[in-house]
Design an enzyme around this catalytic site. Structure first.
Site, PDB file in Angstrom:
ATOM      1  N   LYS A  94      23.958  63.280 -91.829  1.00  0.00           N
ATOM      2  CA  LYS A  94      25.218  63.824 -92.357  1.00  0.00           C
ATOM      3  C   LYS A  94      25.787  64.872 -91.406  1.00  0.00           C
ATOM      4  CE  LYS A  94      22.309  66.961 -95.002  1.00  0.00           C
ATOM      5  NZ  LYS A  94      21.777  67.313 -96.326  1.00  0.00           N
TER       6      LYS A  94
ATOM      7  N   TYR B 119      37.953  92.763 -78.184  1.00  0.00           N
ATOM      8  CA  TYR B 119      38.827  93.248 -79.264  1.00  0.00           C
ATOM      9  C   TYR B 119      38.184  94.431 -79.970  1.00  0.00           C
ATOM     10  CZ  TYR B 119      41.613  88.978 -78.886  1.00  0.00           C
ATOM     11  OH  TYR B 119      42.430  87.978 -78.446  1.00  0.00           O
TER      12      TYR B 119
HETATM   13  C1  LIG Z   1      20.426  67.351 -96.192  1.00  0.00           C
HETATM   14  C2  LIG Z   1      19.541  66.678 -97.156  1.00  0.00           C
HETATM   15  C3  LIG Z   1      18.211  66.387 -96.809  1.00  0.00           C
HETATM   16  C4  LIG Z   1      17.568  66.845 -95.524  1.00  0.00           C
HETATM   17  O1  LIG Z   1      17.203  68.202 -95.632  1.00  0.00           O
HETATM   18  P1  LIG Z   1      16.517  68.967 -94.416  1.00  0.00           P
HETATM   19  O2  LIG Z   1      16.213  70.295 -94.991  1.00  0.00           O
HETATM   20  O3  LIG Z   1      17.532  69.052 -93.337  1.00  0.00           O
HETATM   21  O4  LIG Z   1      15.329  68.200 -94.023  1.00  0.00           O
HETATM   22  C5  LIG Z   1      17.471  65.631 -97.706  1.00  0.00           C
HETATM   23  N1  LIG Z   1      17.993  65.220 -98.874  1.00  0.00           N
HETATM   24  C6  LIG Z   1      19.261  65.498 -99.249  1.00  0.00           C
HETATM   25  C7  LIG Z   1      19.749  65.015-100.563  1.00  0.00           C
HETATM   26  C8  LIG Z   1      20.067  66.249 -98.415  1.00  0.00           C
HETATM   27  O5  LIG Z   1      21.314  66.537 -98.791  1.00  0.00           O
END
Ligand SMILES: *Cc1c(COP(=O)(O)O)cnc(C)c1O
Length: 369
Positions: free
Chosen positions: A40, A262
């Site tokens: 993702k 800044y």
């Molecule tokens: C992002 C996510 C993961 C992975 O989590 P990590 O902490 O990055 O390993 C697993 N399951 C779901 C439903 C997620 O949204």
């Protein structure tokens, strides 16, 4: 951008290390356990197309995403494996998701009905995963009211195929007891679910995989570990995958009293030498690192002075006479004996590795090595 030689700043991604981290996950969970790498948010900022291509060679069960658009992009690459949208989607995107053959997490009976209607309209069968909320409170059927929804989701539906059921851990990286508590809630909620033995159970994220091996089930969903983020103090460290670099684009000898950035929040105490780097918060370098963070130049730390600007950052190189125009600074990663890990940088910036990685701006080319 064809070559990093011309880039003002860039993200370097190491394919071998990404694959090695993936292999360490598969070794941790053992043969026979399916892996759903989470890709993702543009694969945590690394670049989803390249990450998917890289991991395809390792034969994952599927890919996990958060949005329908992300899933469609992977489908368009020609990936035939399951692509699971693990977050709730807006009602209007259910149709396109079903049409693209994406698998959806289901958090409510209303959503289930919509999925069923869309699948019927498209004359197909939608593959779905039951999301059970066992404490994270952001999605999923509430484990406490299972008596109400379990009978309803158990009804036969011609256009819906149940693939698995899942829950998401809220504190796998810091609270061992919470994992067994959530696990217990999942079991309680689903005790009456018919045919649950045939469904893929999936619970563990990266931290859970290493911290809670007893809760390894048919499928695991690793994310941050693959990309080089730590998953808790007592767990193994991943190999670094990502580094961020920027060029020295301006050098100055300054007198005592000269101010930087800044708000003129830094003032030279003596004669100093400063270098301007071609990277700023517009590239994803957290602005909170102004007057706090450092970068690496020639293997040594150079402190960030003044506030970070959108496009440039000034560092103090008074003790590094060898620095010259065009040199490459390492903002994240290692150089010689020095290293700035994602977690160290995130900690200093008051955030987490996930936010640092996903915040790396699109204008930084991703250079795969
Ligand atoms: C992002 C996510 C993961 C992975 O989590 P990590 O902490 O990055 O390993 C697993 N399951 C779901 C439903 C997620 O949204």
């Amino acid at each position: 951008m064809s070559t990093n030689l011309e880039a003002r700043a860039w993200v370097k991604v190491r394919a071998d290390e990404l694959r090695r981290n993936y292999t360490r996950v598969t070794e941790a969970v053992g043969a026979g356990v399916r892996v759903l790498p989470m890709v993702k948010a543009n694969a945590y900022g690394l670049g989803v197309v390249e990450v998917v291509k890289c991991l395809e060679a390792l034969d994952p069960w599927g890919f996990g995403v958060a949005t329908v658009q992300e899933g469609v992009e992977i489908r368009r690459m020609g990936v035939q494996r399951p692509i699971v949208v693990c977050s709730p989607v807006p009602p209007g995107e259910i149709g396109p998701a079903v049409e693209s053959g994406l698998e959806l997490f289901v958090s409510s009976l209303g959503t289930l009905k919509r999925i069923e209607d869309e699948a019927r309209a498209h004359s197909c069968v939608a593959a779905v995963h039951l999301d059970v909320d066992t404490g994270i409170g952001r999605s999923g059927f509430d484990w406490r009211t299972a008596g109400e929804w379990v009978p309803r989701i158990s009804e036969p539906r011609e256009h819906v195929r149940w693939v698995g059921y899942s829950t998401h851990l809220h504190s796998a990286d810091e609270d061992e007891a919470s994992i067994s508590e959530q696990w217990g809630r999942l079991g309680t909620a689903l005790a009456d679910l018919q045919g649950r033995g045939e469904l893929l159970v999936h619970v563990l994220n990266s931290a859970g995989i290493f911290r809670a091996p007893p809760f390894t089930t048919a499928l695991v969903r690793p994310g941050i570990f693959l990309y080089g983020g730590e998953v808790g103090a007592s767990n193994p460290s991943p190999d670094p995958v990502v580094s961020v670099h920027a060029r020295v684009v301006h050098l100055r000898e300054v007198e005592a009293g000269t101010t930087a950035g800044y708000g003129a929040t830094y003032r030279a105490a003596r004669s100093e030498r400063w270098a301007t780097l071609s990277i700023g918060y517009g590239d994803g370098l957290p602005r909170s690192l102004g007057n706090r963070g450092s970068v690496l130049l020639h293997g040594a730390f150079a402190p960030i002075i003044g506030r970070i600007s959108m496009d440039v950052t000034v560092v103090n190189i008074t003790d590094l006479p060898e620095v010259s125009l065009g040199d490459v600074a390492t903002v994240l990663g290692s150089d010689g004996d020095g290293a700035i890990t994602i977690d160290a940088l995130a900690g200093l910036a008051g955030t987490i590795s996930y936010e640092v990685l996903t915040g790396l701006a699109a204008r930084l080319p991703r250079v795969w090595v």
